[in-house]
Scaffold this active site. Structure first.
Site, short mmCIF file in Angstrom:
data_model
loop_
_atom_site.label_atom_id
_atom_site.label_comp_id
_atom_site.label_asym_id
_atom_site.label_seq_id
_atom_site.Cartn_x
_atom_site.Cartn_y
_atom_site.Cartn_z
N ASP A 281 0.87 -1.19 0.00
CA ASP A 281 0.00 0.00 0.00
C ASP A 281 0.89 1.22 0.00
O ASP A 281 2.13 1.11 -0.06
CB ASP A 281 -0.96 0.00 1.21
CG ASP A 281 -2.25 0.77 0.92
OD1 ASP A 281 -2.18 1.99 0.73
OD2 ASP A 281 -3.33 0.15 0.87
N HIS A 324 -13.05 -0.74 -7.66
CA HIS A 324 -14.31 0.03 -7.61
C HIS A 324 -14.06 1.51 -7.24
O HIS A 324 -14.93 2.34 -7.44
CB HIS A 324 -15.34 -0.63 -6.67
CG HIS A 324 -15.14 -0.40 -5.21
ND1 HIS A 324 -16.14 -0.61 -4.28
CD2 HIS A 324 -14.06 0.02 -4.49
CE1 HIS A 324 -15.68 -0.33 -3.07
NE2 HIS A 324 -14.42 0.04 -3.17
C1 LIG Z 1 -10.87 1.12 -0.40
S1 LIG Z 1 -9.28 0.92 0.29
C2 LIG Z 1 -9.12 -0.82 0.32
C3 LIG Z 1 -8.06 -1.29 1.27
C4 LIG Z 1 -8.03 -2.79 1.50
N1 LIG Z 1 -7.83 -3.54 0.28
C5 LIG Z 1 -9.28 -3.23 2.20
O1 LIG Z 1 -10.08 -3.95 1.61
O2 LIG Z 1 -9.50 -2.81 3.35
C6 LIG Z 1 -8.23 1.44 -1.02
C7 LIG Z 1 -6.76 1.33 -0.71
O3 LIG Z 1 -6.03 1.74 -1.88
C8 LIG Z 1 -4.84 2.34 -1.42
N2 LIG Z 1 -4.24 3.12 -2.51
C9 LIG Z 1 -4.70 4.23 -3.09
N3 LIG Z 1 -3.88 4.63 -4.07
C10 LIG Z 1 -2.86 3.73 -4.11
C11 LIG Z 1 -1.70 3.58 -4.92
N4 LIG Z 1 -1.43 4.44 -5.90
N5 LIG Z 1 -0.90 2.54 -4.69
C12 LIG Z 1 -1.16 1.65 -3.70
N6 LIG Z 1 -2.24 1.74 -2.91
C13 LIG Z 1 -3.09 2.77 -3.11
C14 LIG Z 1 -5.29 3.15 -0.25
O4 LIG Z 1 -4.22 3.54 0.58
C15 LIG Z 1 -6.28 2.20 0.42
O5 LIG Z 1 -5.65 1.43 1.40
#
Ligand SMILES: C[S@@+](CC[C@H](N)C(=O)[O-])C[C@H]1O[C@@H](n2cnc3c(N)ncnc32)[C@H](O)[C@@H]1O
Length: 425
Positions: A281, A324
Site C-alpha cells: 500500500d 471500484h
Molecule cells: C478502499 S481501500 C481498500 C483497502 C483494502 N484492500 C481493504 O479492503 O481494506 C483502497 C486502498 O487503496 C490504497 N491506494 C490508493 N492509491 C494507491 C496507490 N497508488 N498505490 C497503492 N495503494 C493505493 C489506499 O491507501 C487504500 O488502502
C-alpha cells in the site's frame, strides 16, 4: 413485493415473519433483537442452519420499510426525506466532532448539562443532537434529562474502528456530497479520477482515493474505517476467508495489493498457517500496519504504488475493494501493472461487488448496492460493476488475463472474481 399490496397484507406478512424469526432465534439459543447495551451486538451467525433466520430478517426489513413509507403517505414521505437526511447528519456531526458519546457511561446515565460541560458544546445543541439521534435508536432517555447508551451508540465507545468509519463518512465523504452540484457544473460527466467531488471539496488535483487514504484530510482514520468494514455484516472478511479454496496455494505467496493495514491478509494467515503474505500500500498505511507477533514471519508490509510495475512474483494477487474506487481505464491499468510479474497460471483475485439487476435482490440489498455505487461515483469517480463490466476491465488490461469464475459467498456483498494469467494465450 408488489406495489399494490394492501396495508393489511403487508402487516400480516411482517407479523408472520416476525413470529418465525423470534421462534428460530429462540430455537438456536441466540439473543432476541434488542436495543440494550448489555445484549451485545446480537449478530446472527452465518451457515446453512441460519438461512431461514436470515431470510425472515430480510423480509421484515423490506416489508417494514414499505409499510412505513406507505402509511407516511407520498407528501410527507417526499417532503421529509431530504430534510431528515440532512439533520440526521448534523446530529451525527455534533456527536462525533464534540465526542458527546464519550461523556455517557456504558453502565449508567449522564445529564445533558454534564455532557455539555465536559464536551464544551452548549446544552441547547447537546440536547438537540442527542434527542434527534434518539429518534434513530442512538442513545435513549431512561428518565427526562438523563441520557444512556443503546447497543448502537455504545459502538462509539467500544469500537474505535467504528468511530473512524463514522469520521470518514462525515469528514471525507460529506464534503464531497456537499460539493456535488459544483462538481457537476465544473466537470460535467467527466470520468477522470481527479474530477470527482472529493477533488472539488478539498481543492486538490490528486487522485481522490490516494488523497483520502494518505490521510491528507483526516490522518489515519481511513484505515480504521476499512478495518471496520472488513469485520461487519456483508463485508466481513470471514465470507472470503471461508469460501474460497485458499488451500490451492499450498505454502505459496500472496500479495495483497493496496491491502490497507492488512486486515484480510491477517485473517487469512491466521486461518491458513502455510500461506505467506505481502501487504502492499502507500507508505502512510505502512505506519499503521502491525501483524500479530506470531504471524510476523509470514506477513510483511511493502510500500508500493500500484500504478507502477509489480515487483513481486507471487501465486496470487488479491485486490479487495480497489478497482471500484477507479474508473475503467485506471482499473485496467492497475491490473496491467501486475502482468510482468505473473507466472503462467498465477491468479488475480478481485474481491468486489458484482452488481445484479435490481429485481434479483431484496430491497435492503438494493439500497446497499445503490449506496456503495453512488459513494464510489461521487467520492472517487469510481464504479461498482456488473459481471460483463468486470470482464471488460480484465480484457482491456491484457489479452492473456481470463476471468475464470466468480464465487459469491452467501450473504456477502463481495464476490471473488478469479482471473487467471495464461502466458501462452
Ligand atoms: C478502499 S481501500 C481498500 C483497502 C483494502 N484492500 C481493504 O479492503 O481494506 C483502497 C486502498 O487503496 C490504497 N491506494 C490508493 N492509491 C494507491 C496507490 N497508488 N498505490 C497503492 N495503494 C493505493 C489506499 O491507501 C487504500 O488502502
Amino acid at each position: 413485493m408488489s406495489q399494490s399490496q394492501s396495508l393489511k397484507e403487508i402487516a400480516a406478512s411482517i407479523s408472520a415473519n416476525a413470529s418465525s424469526l423470534s421462534e428460530l432465534i429462540e430455537a438456536k439459543g441466540l439473543p432476541q433483537p434488542s436495543f440494550s447495551v448489555s445484549d451485545g451486538q446480537q449478530t446472527i451467525p452465518d451457515g446453512k442452519e441460519f438461512e431461514q433466520l436470515h431470510a425472515s430478517r430480510t423480509a421484515i426489513r423490506e416489508q417494514a420499510q414499505i409499510l412505513l413509507d406507505l402509511v407516511t403517505g407520498p407528501v410527507e414521505h417526499a417532503t421529509t426525506w431530504s430534510i431528515y437526511n440532512n439533520h440526521d447528519t448534523s446530529a451525527l456531526v455534533f456527536i462525533y466532532h464534540c465526542k458527546l458519546y464519550q461523556y455517557i457511561p456504558l453502565d449508567g446515565t449522564a445529564t445533558f448539562e454534564e455532557i455539555a460541560t465536559k464536551s464544551g458544546l452548549d446544552v441547547h445543541r447537546t440536547r438537540l443532537a442527542l434527542r434527534h439521534a434518539m429518534t434513530r435508536r442512538f442513545f435513549y432517555e431512561p428518565q427526562p434529562g438523563h441520557v444512556a447508551h443503546t447497543a448502537a451508540s455504545a459502538l462509539l465507545v467500544k469500537e474505535p474502528d467504528f468511530v473512524d468509519f463514522l469520521g470518514h463518512q462525515l469528514g471525507d465523504t460529506l464534503p464531497a456530497v456537499a460539493n456535488l452540484s459544483k462538481t457537476i457544473d465544473k466537470y460535467g460527466n467527466s470520468r477522470e479520477p481527479n474530477h470527482s467531488a472529493t477533488n472539488v471539496a478539498f481543492e486538490t488535483d490528486e487522485n481522490p482515493m490516494s488523497f483520502i487514504a494518505a490521510g491528507a484530510v483526516s490522518g489515519p482514520r481511513f484505515s480504521g474505517a476499512m478495518r471496520w468494514a472488513g469485520k461487519t455484516g456483508s463485508l466481513d472478511d470471514s465470507h472470503i476467508v471461508e469460501n474460497y479454496p485458499w488451500d490451492d496455494f499450498g505454502d505459496g505467496m500472496i500479495v495483497d495489493v493496496a491491502g490497507g493495514t492488512g486486515h484480510l491478509s491477517i485473517s487469512l494467515a491466521q486461518r491458513y498457517p502455510k500461506l505467506k503474505f505481502i501487504v502492499q500500500d502507500l507508505p502512510q498505511q505502512g505506519k499503521e500496519f502491525s501483524a500479530p507477533s506470531h504471524l510476523q514471519d509470514r506477513i510483511q508490509f511493502m510500500a508500493h504504488d500500484m500504478f507502477q510495475p509489480q515487483p513481486v512474483t507471487a501465486d496470487a494477487y488479491i485486490l479487495r475493494l480497489i478497482c471500484h474506487d477507479w474508473p475503467d481505464e485506471a482499473s485496467s491499468q492497475i491490473l496491467r501493472q501486475l502482468v510482468p510479474a505473473m507466472r503462467d497460471g498465477a491468479r488475480i483475485l478481485l474481491i468486489e461487488a458484482v452488481m445484479l439487476e435490481p429485481n434479483r435482490v431484496s430491497e435492503p440489498e438494493r439500497r446497499f448496492y445503490s449506496t456503495t455505487a453512488l459513494h464510489m461515483a461521487v467520492a472517487y469517480n469510481g464504479k461498482e460493476r456488473t459481471e460483463a463490466e468486470w470482464e471488460n476491465i480484465v480484457r482491456n488490461a491484457d489479452a492473456r488475463l481470463k476471468l475464470n469464475r466468480i464465487l459469491t459467498p452467501r450473504r456477502s456483498h463481495c464476490s471473488v472474481i478469479e482471473v487467471v494469467f495464461h502466458a501462452g494465450a
